[in-house]
Design a protein around this motif. Sequence first.
Motif, short mmCIF file in Angstrom:
data_model
loop_
_atom_site.label_atom_id
_atom_site.label_comp_id
_atom_site.label_asym_id
_atom_site.label_seq_id
_atom_site.Cartn_x
_atom_site.Cartn_y
_atom_site.Cartn_z
N LYS A 191 2.09 -9.22 -10.27
CA LYS A 191 3.24 -8.52 -9.70
C LYS A 191 3.04 -7.97 -8.30
O LYS A 191 2.13 -7.51 -8.08
CB LYS A 191 3.46 -7.32 -10.85
N ILE A 192 4.09 -8.36 -7.68
CA ILE A 192 3.96 -8.04 -6.05
C ILE A 192 4.04 -6.44 -6.06
O ILE A 192 5.08 -5.84 -6.89
CB ILE A 192 4.96 -8.64 -5.38
N TYR A 193 3.18 -5.94 -5.13
CA TYR A 193 3.26 -4.40 -4.99
C TYR A 193 4.12 -4.03 -4.03
O TYR A 193 4.30 -5.03 -3.08
CB TYR A 193 1.74 -3.97 -4.42
N LEU A 194 4.65 -2.96 -4.13
CA LEU A 194 5.61 -2.23 -2.91
C LEU A 194 4.75 -1.27 -2.19
O LEU A 194 3.90 -0.48 -2.78
CB LEU A 194 6.58 -1.64 -3.46
N GLU A 336 -10.04 -9.98 -4.46
CA GLU A 336 -9.90 -8.85 -5.13
C GLU A 336 -10.10 -7.63 -4.18
O GLU A 336 -11.03 -7.54 -3.30
CB GLU A 336 -10.93 -8.43 -6.14
N LYS A 337 -9.08 -6.79 -3.84
CA LYS A 337 -9.06 -5.80 -2.89
C LYS A 337 -8.54 -4.42 -3.38
O LYS A 337 -7.80 -4.52 -4.66
CB LYS A 337 -8.18 -6.17 -1.71
N LYS A 338 -8.63 -3.32 -2.80
CA LYS A 338 -8.06 -2.05 -2.85
C LYS A 338 -6.73 -2.26 -2.20
O LYS A 338 -6.54 -2.17 -0.93
CB LYS A 338 -8.79 -1.07 -2.16
N ILE A 339 -5.53 -1.90 -2.90
CA ILE A 339 -4.38 -2.11 -2.33
C ILE A 339 -3.53 -1.05 -2.40
O ILE A 339 -3.28 -0.57 -3.53
CB ILE A 339 -3.56 -3.34 -2.71
N PRO A 340 -3.23 -0.34 -1.51
CA PRO A 340 -2.50 0.96 -1.52
C PRO A 340 -0.81 0.54 -1.85
O PRO A 340 -0.34 -0.63 -1.52
CB PRO A 340 -2.31 1.60 -0.10
N TYR A 341 -0.35 1.30 -2.79
CA TYR A 341 0.84 0.83 -3.33
C TYR A 341 1.83 2.06 -3.85
O TYR A 341 1.31 3.23 -3.78
CB TYR A 341 0.84 -0.05 -4.41
N ILE A 349 -0.06 5.59 -4.02
CA ILE A 349 -1.40 5.50 -4.77
C ILE A 349 -2.42 4.83 -3.77
O ILE A 349 -2.01 3.70 -3.23
CB ILE A 349 -1.29 4.74 -6.06
N ASN A 350 -3.42 5.47 -3.52
CA ASN A 350 -4.59 5.06 -2.78
C ASN A 350 -5.74 4.76 -3.53
O ASN A 350 -6.68 5.54 -3.78
CB ASN A 350 -4.91 5.87 -1.64
#
Length: 410
Positions: A191-194, A336-341, A349-350
């Motif tokens: 699912k694409i993050y906002l 794989e990454k940490k993605i703020p959303y 969320i960070n």
Amino acid sequence: MDFEEAKVMLEKHGQQHLLKFYDELSDKEKSDLLKQIENIDFSVLESLKPENISFARERQIEPLTEAVTIEDAEKNADEYTRIGIEQLKKGKVAMVLLAGGQGTRLGFDKPKGMFNIGISKELYIFECLINNLLDIVKQAGCWIPLLIMTSEKNNTDTVDFFKEKNFFGYNPDYVHFFIQDMAVSVDFNGKIYLEGKSRLSLSPNGNGGWFSSIVKSGLLDKIKTDGAEWLNVFSVDNVLQRMADPKFIGAVISAGCQSGSKVVSKASPQERVGAMCLENGMPSIVEYYELTDEMANQRLENGELAYRFGVTLNYLFRLDKLEEINNKKLPVHIVEKKIPYINENGVEINPDEPNGYKFETLILDMVNMYDSCLPFEVVRRKEFAPVKNASGTDSVDTARELLKENGVEI
Ligand code: UTP
């Protein structure tokens, strides 16, 4: 694209959550969001499907032994230099600097090229590269076109910096910026993050899209009209990078190859660097994590490591072939990454741990689309000083040492 069209398209791909906050947005934000949705490249999401993951390429990896070694290059230095200089003078080689990356490992919040690597004076990474290119400009007696790839995230900073620093003495008429594409980030379920209520989570789509972005920007026509037949592509982060090297150009042309790659002898069999190889009989690059222990330690009859040529991200590509392969799809790498959303309640969320995937295509996969690629070996301590990390291996500290060792005042 209007709201209804966006809704239909998103439903088709199971991404309708992207319109969750639409009614709360201003008119400008609404149109921004719709534009981003219109530009989504849904094809990258296909790579997450199990059937595509299990469809990994059959790879038969073997050593690539035909190369120009340091000794060969020295023996033929005059001839190679003559050919290379002639090509540069005729305007047949244009430079492409890849500077669209985010440099997350360095942890510097500006474009990596703006990092000041100097100690007693200011010396920016971009400046080191321009100084190196200016050496060749002097040697060839002509300006050399320089295309600089940025991303939407760092384009303004980069362009402003070059202007502020008067292009570090380069002729601005020969410098052209172009912007690479962005790709969406997704959670582990695709699912694409906002990133915000009107912003998709987007990041530069890897360094493999450089040529298609040149085409999109309209710069291909310009450089072709100006006579370019070869593109020398290099990364921003090697401060000892020697681009437009006449010997390298001359060697590739003399060998009748369609492409070439500047390589260094690996420091150890396990060094974390991609190595030149043959893949199903075609030139290619095998990543360090793809080499088995046995392969990493394999030796040729002459006692040298079979996969000893580490790539430095400095390639020479024939332009006609680039145009031919431009419509072929490069493999998409899932990282794989940490993605703020923002979550479903609109709260930012960070994450502390990786929470999803980004998608990248890589320039190294282009090598495999060429019939031939000449590894051209250079002296490691003279030409390879990558700035990847803030400290430790391939860091600011190691690059500073190497700059000093090469007589660069820092
Ligand atoms: P890296 O693979 O080191 O990626 O880039 P990076 O984004 O700069 O750094 P990390 O991994 O986040 O720490 C190698 C070269 O490719 C360019 C970089 O600017 C660098 O010159 N690159 C990378 C792009 O131009 N665009 C991209 O999307 C990624």
